[in-house]
Design a protein around this motif. Structure first.
Motif, PDB file in Angstrom:
ATOM      1  N   LEU A   1     -21.523 -30.640  20.690  1.00 52.51           N
ATOM      2  CA  LEU A   1     -20.525 -30.215  19.699  1.00 52.51           C
ATOM      3  C   LEU A   1     -19.927 -28.857  20.066  1.00 52.51           C
ATOM      4  O   LEU A   1     -18.721 -28.627  19.904  1.00 52.51           O
ATOM      5  N   VAL A   2     -20.775 -27.970  20.572  1.00 55.32           N
ATOM      6  CA  VAL A   2     -20.274 -26.660  21.003  1.00 55.32           C
ATOM      7  C   VAL A   2     -19.269 -26.855  22.142  1.00 55.32           C
ATOM      8  O   VAL A   2     -18.189 -26.265  22.156  1.00 55.32           O
ATOM      9  N   ALA A   3     -19.615 -27.743  23.084  1.00 50.95           N
ATOM     10  CA  ALA A   3     -18.723 -27.969  24.225  1.00 50.95           C
ATOM     11  C   ALA A   3     -17.371 -28.519  23.771  1.00 50.95           C
ATOM     12  O   ALA A   3     -16.320 -28.076  24.239  1.00 50.95           O
ATOM     13  N   TYR A   4     -17.426 -29.462  22.817  1.00 51.02           N
ATOM     14  CA  TYR A   4     -16.159 -30.028  22.328  1.00 51.02           C
ATOM     15  C   TYR A   4     -15.264 -28.991  21.658  1.00 51.02           C
ATOM     16  O   TYR A   4     -14.054 -28.999  21.806  1.00 51.02           O
ATOM     17  N   SER A   5     -15.891 -28.103  20.883  1.00 56.79           N
ATOM     18  CA  SER A   5     -15.085 -27.184  20.080  1.00 56.79           C
ATOM     19  C   SER A   5     -14.447 -26.071  20.930  1.00 56.79           C
ATOM     20  O   SER A   5     -13.545 -25.380  20.464  1.00 56.79           O
ATOM     21  N   GLN A   6     -14.915 -25.937  22.174  1.00 53.44           N
ATOM     22  CA  GLN A   6     -14.425 -24.813  22.983  1.00 53.44           C
ATOM     23  C   GLN A   6     -12.914 -24.840  23.224  1.00 53.44           C
ATOM     24  O   GLN A   6     -12.251 -23.809  23.196  1.00 53.44           O
ATOM     25  N   LEU A   7     -12.381 -26.030  23.486  1.00 54.61           N
ATOM     26  CA  LEU A   7     -10.948 -26.078  23.811  1.00 54.61           C
ATOM     27  C   LEU A   7     -10.125 -25.445  22.688  1.00 54.61           C
ATOM     28  O   LEU A   7      -9.328 -24.539  22.919  1.00 54.61           O
ATOM     29  N   ILE A   8     -10.387 -25.923  21.463  1.00 56.12           N
ATOM     30  CA  ILE A   8      -9.610 -25.425  20.322  1.00 56.12           C
ATOM     31  C   ILE A   8      -9.883 -23.939  20.081  1.00 56.12           C
ATOM     32  O   ILE A   8      -8.953 -23.140  19.906  1.00 56.12           O
ATOM     33  N   LEU A   9     -11.164 -23.572  20.104  1.00 51.42           N
ATOM     34  CA  LEU A   9     -11.503 -22.182  19.770  1.00 51.42           C
ATOM     35  C   LEU A   9     -10.997 -21.200  20.823  1.00 51.42           C
ATOM     36  O   LEU A   9     -10.352 -20.206  20.497  1.00 51.42           O
TER      37      LEU A   9
ATOM     38  N   VAL B   1      -5.218 -20.929  32.932  1.00 50.64           N
ATOM     39  CA  VAL B   1      -4.933 -22.310  33.339  1.00 50.64           C
ATOM     40  C   VAL B   1      -6.203 -23.048  33.800  1.00 50.64           C
ATOM     41  O   VAL B   1      -6.542 -24.087  33.240  1.00 50.64           O
ATOM     42  N   PRO B   2      -6.963 -22.485  34.752  1.00 48.63           N
ATOM     43  CA  PRO B   2      -8.174 -23.209  35.151  1.00 48.63           C
ATOM     44  C   PRO B   2      -9.185 -23.376  34.016  1.00 48.63           C
ATOM     45  O   PRO B   2      -9.735 -24.458  33.831  1.00 48.63           O
ATOM     46  N   VAL B   3      -9.417 -22.314  33.248  1.00 50.51           N
ATOM     47  CA  VAL B   3     -10.430 -22.400  32.196  1.00 50.51           C
ATOM     48  C   VAL B   3     -10.040 -23.429  31.135  1.00 50.51           C
ATOM     49  O   VAL B   3     -10.834 -24.289  30.741  1.00 50.51           O
ATOM     50  N   LEU B   4      -8.786 -23.376  30.691  1.00 50.83           N
ATOM     51  CA  LEU B   4      -8.366 -24.330  29.654  1.00 50.83           C
ATOM     52  C   LEU B   4      -8.358 -25.761  30.196  1.00 50.83           C
ATOM     53  O   LEU B   4      -8.605 -26.714  29.461  1.00 50.83           O
ATOM     54  N   SER B   5      -8.093 -25.910  31.506  1.00 49.00           N
ATOM     55  CA  SER B   5      -8.125 -27.254  32.094  1.00 49.00           C
ATOM     56  C   SER B   5      -9.529 -27.836  32.027  1.00 49.00           C
ATOM     57  O   SER B   5      -9.717 -28.982  31.608  1.00 49.00           O
ATOM     58  N   VAL B   6     -10.508 -27.029  32.406  1.00 52.60           N
ATOM     59  CA  VAL B   6     -11.898 -27.497  32.362  1.00 52.60           C
ATOM     60  C   VAL B   6     -12.286 -27.865  30.933  1.00 52.60           C
ATOM     61  O   VAL B   6     -12.869 -28.925  30.678  1.00 52.60           O
ATOM     62  N   LEU B   7     -11.916 -26.983  29.987  1.00 52.56           N
ATOM     63  CA  LEU B   7     -12.253 -27.265  28.590  1.00 52.56           C
ATOM     64  C   LEU B   7     -11.541 -28.522  28.107  1.00 52.56           C
ATOM     65  O   LEU B   7     -12.078 -29.290  27.302  1.00 52.56           O
ATOM     66  N   GLY B   8     -10.343 -28.754  28.612  1.00 48.96           N
ATOM     67  CA  GLY B   8      -9.587 -29.955  28.246  1.00 48.96           C
ATOM     68  C   GLY B   8     -10.277 -31.211  28.751  1.00 48.96           C
ATOM     69  O   GLY B   8     -10.324 -32.228  28.050  1.00 48.96           O
ATOM     70  N   ILE B   9     -10.819 -31.123  29.951  1.00 50.76           N
ATOM     71  CA  ILE B   9     -11.527 -32.281  30.517  1.00 50.76           C
ATOM     72  C   ILE B   9     -12.776 -32.597  29.691  1.00 50.76           C
ATOM     73  O   ILE B   9     -13.038 -33.738  29.335  1.00 50.76           O
ATOM     74  N   ILE B  10     -13.525 -31.533  29.335  1.00 48.27           N
ATOM     75  CA  ILE B  10     -14.710 -31.739  28.494  1.00 48.27           C
ATOM     76  C   ILE B  10     -14.313 -32.416  27.180  1.00 48.27           C
ATOM     77  O   ILE B  10     -14.957 -33.356  26.721  1.00 48.27           O
ATOM     78  N   TYR B  11     -13.204 -31.926  26.619  1.00 48.29           N
ATOM     79  CA  TYR B  11     -12.743 -32.433  25.333  1.00 48.29           C
ATOM     80  C   TYR B  11     -12.425 -33.927  25.416  1.00 48.29           C
ATOM     81  O   TYR B  11     -12.548 -34.660  24.436  1.00 48.29           O
ATOM     82  N   ALA B  12     -12.033 -34.365  26.628  1.00 50.18           N
ATOM     83  CA  ALA B  12     -11.593 -35.750  26.789  1.00 50.18           C
ATOM     84  C   ALA B  12     -12.752 -36.723  27.006  1.00 50.18           C
ATOM     85  O   ALA B  12     -12.555 -37.930  26.939  1.00 50.18           O
TER      86      ALA B  12
END
Ligand code: ATP
Ligand code: MG
Lengths: 326, 211
Positions: free
Chosen positions: B85-93, B49-60
């Motif tokens: 680009l690496v930061a953006y792709s993290q959420l999906i990957l 939950v915390p990790v995906l939240s952070v990645l979600g914020i980056i994605y936004a």
């Protein structure tokens, strides 16, 4: 401990946050080469007990010995490679063919290809799946019963002396289950594996077990032969459990050997013959269908060794009933 | 239209290759991070939950803003582009890697463990091939979105097909905009088809349907 294959010594398992232990101070000795069934209602700790043997779970306290060695001191992968493990969901590897599934443990053990190849054929034949048809198939191309046969073959691939089986036939229809049970009995007679077999089906426990462990609330209620469980239940729980069983079920756990008497008089040529291990329910069926009110019991060499009459069956049935009532 | 292509094909080709290199290096670097992290999340549930939240914020974060934010830190060029680009792709990957490993049937894992497979054997023989289809699905989506966002990276001098698109916008040149769009789309479609093919193949293998 020499001929005890598995020994539980005051084993307790309490899961984190659980208010009471799932297995409580269990001590149990499983003889080498015996077929032991573990019977009890859902949630009584059967699976937990079984999974501590191959260390899928670690006991909270107490010790378990396999072939004389404390399992906690044996490297876990090494321990598991000498214990066959069969579960209800089978868990075949879907991306591997049947032969690859079976070859998994022999490969790890470093057998050579020829040896593995022969082993696959041998095991598939043992579980009545023609190797030619089945070796190259994938698990999804098999019926549930066939998958469980492969699961059994895979578990025996490394030639373990011990097999742990957790309701392996639980999800299989009654007819297939009965034949799998018969095959398992035959396999055990031939290969003398030590089998710990969990079930919640009383009939299955009585049919398969040389001895039965009856569990309730994480504790062992009785550990005895099917005959004694039925004739001498240790407590009210066991008595209630087996008393719901009818006459025929009681007869089905008595063997010809245990009720036969010496042959008096002549053996009629068309008197039906049964083996020493035949159960009395089947014998009763034979008698009901035949012109004689007895059958001849013969040994492995087809030599007559005794006779069972309708009267014997009646006496023994009455005896077992009165014993279990007392 | 065609004259423009014939005249400048070498430039377009270079930009196309730059774009491809940018995308491939982004994916490789992104996977180096996402594979272990996603695998870890599949094991340690509360972390997800915390990790995906952070990645979600980056994605936004809007991509222009993220590129701009990186300029003072790492300057202009390919470097900030790849970092973003690496930061953006993290959420999906990360999400797909996690789901991929979680989707492996627990009874299959238990059977493997019970047979005495070591953790490494269990991973390579069982978990990896069975999780692969879902992971490749993530790579496919990440690849197409990276190809899209990478056009904006031209704005910070990272090259690629974004350059011809931006030029087209500034110069109001229809051929540049059209060819830029065509080649970006071609790249995206090609990447999608290739990865889709790999994904389907691995799914067939995982189900035991590949003969
Ligand atoms: N991993 C676990 N974590 C917490 N509690 C557990 C766990 N596994 C089992 N238990 C609890 O331990 C008790 C015994 O469970 P176990 O699975 O051994 O029962 P069982 O006799 O095998 O039942 P069934 O016939 O339904 O399979 C149950 O109360 C169960 O809720
Ligand atoms: Mg259970």
């Amino acid at each position: 401990m020499a001929n005890h294959s598995i020994v539980f010594d005051k084993v307790t398992k309490r899961f984190p946050k659980a208010d009471k232990p799932s297995v409580n101070e269990v001590s149990l000795q499983i003889e080498e080469g015996s077929f032991v069934t573990i019977l009890g209602a859902s949630g009584c700790g059967k699976t937990t007990l079984l999974k501590m043997v191959n260390r899928i779970y670690e006991p909270t306290s107490g010790r378990i010995f396999v072939e004389g060695e404390d399992v906690a001191t044996v490297p876990v992968t090494q321990l598991r490679r000498k214990i066959g493990y069969v579960i209800q969901q089978v868990g075949l590897f879907p991306h591997m063919t049947i032969e690859e599934n079976i070859a998994t443990v022999p490969r790890i053990l470093g057998w050579d290809n020829k040896q593995i190849d022969e082993r696959i054929d041998e095991l598939l034949e043992l579980v009545h799946l023609p190797p030619k048809d089945f070796r190259k198939r994938y698990p999804r191309q098999l019926s549930g019963g066939q998958q469980q046969r492969v699961g059994l073959a895979r578990a025996m691939a490394g030639n373990p002396a011990i097999m742990l089986m957790d309701e392996p036939f639980g999800a299989i229809d009654a007819i297939t289950r009965a034949s799998l049970q018969d095959e398992l009995i035959q396999i055990q007679r031939r290969l003398h594996k030590t089998i710990l077999f969990v079930t919640h089906d009383i009939e299955e426990a009585l049919k398969l077990g040389d001895k039965i462990v009856i569990m309730n609330n994480g504790e062992i209620q009785q550990y005895d032969t099917p005959f004694h469980i039925i004739t001498q239940p240790a407590n009210a729980f066991v008595s209630r459990l087996v008393h719901s069983e009818d006459v025929l079920k009681r007869l089905s756990v008595m063997k010809a050997e245990s009720v036969m008497t010496e042959i008096e008089g002549t053996v009629h040529p068309n008197e039906i013959r049964v083996s020493k291990e035949e159960n009395c329910k089947t014998i009763l069926m034979h008698i009901l269908k035949s012109e004689h009110d007895s059958v001849i019991v013969e040994d492995g060499n087809q030599t007559p060794v005794g006779r069972v009459t309708l009267a014997h069956l009646k006496i023994h049935e009455a005896l077992s009933q009165s014993l279990s009532a007392s | 239209m065609l004259d423009y292509l014939l005249k400048y094909y070498d430039q377009i080709l270079i930009q196309f290759l730059q774009h491809l290199v940018l995308t491939v290096s982004t994916l490789v670097l992104a996977l180096l991070f996402a594979l272990p992290v996603g695998f870890l999340l599949s094991r340690v549930k509360w972390l997800s939950v915390p990790v995906l939240s952070v990645l979600g914020i980056i994605y936004a974060i809007p991509s222009l803003a993220l590129f701009a934010m990186l300029i003072p830190l790492v300057g202009l060029g390919v470097k900030p582009a790849i970092i973003a680009l690496v930061a953006y792709s993290q959420l999906i990957l990360v999400r797909n890697v996690m789901v991929g490993f979680q989707s492996v049937d627990a009874s299959i894992i238990e059977a493997g463990k019970g047979m005495g497979l070591s953790p490494a054997q269990l991973f390579w023989k069982i978990e990896w091939p069975l999780a692969l289809p879902v992971i490749l699905g993530g790579v496919r989506i990440a690849a197409t979105s990276t190809i899209g966002i990478a056009t904006i990276a031209a704005w910070i001098n990272a090259g690629g097909l974004g350059k011809i698109l931006f030029e087209g916008l500034y110069q109001n040149s229809i051929p540049k905009i059209v060819w830029g769009t065509v080649f970006v789309s071609l790249l995206a479609i090609a990447a999608n088809q290739l990865l889709l093919w790999l994904e389907k193949r691995s799914a067939l293998r995982a189900r035991g349907e590949l003969s």
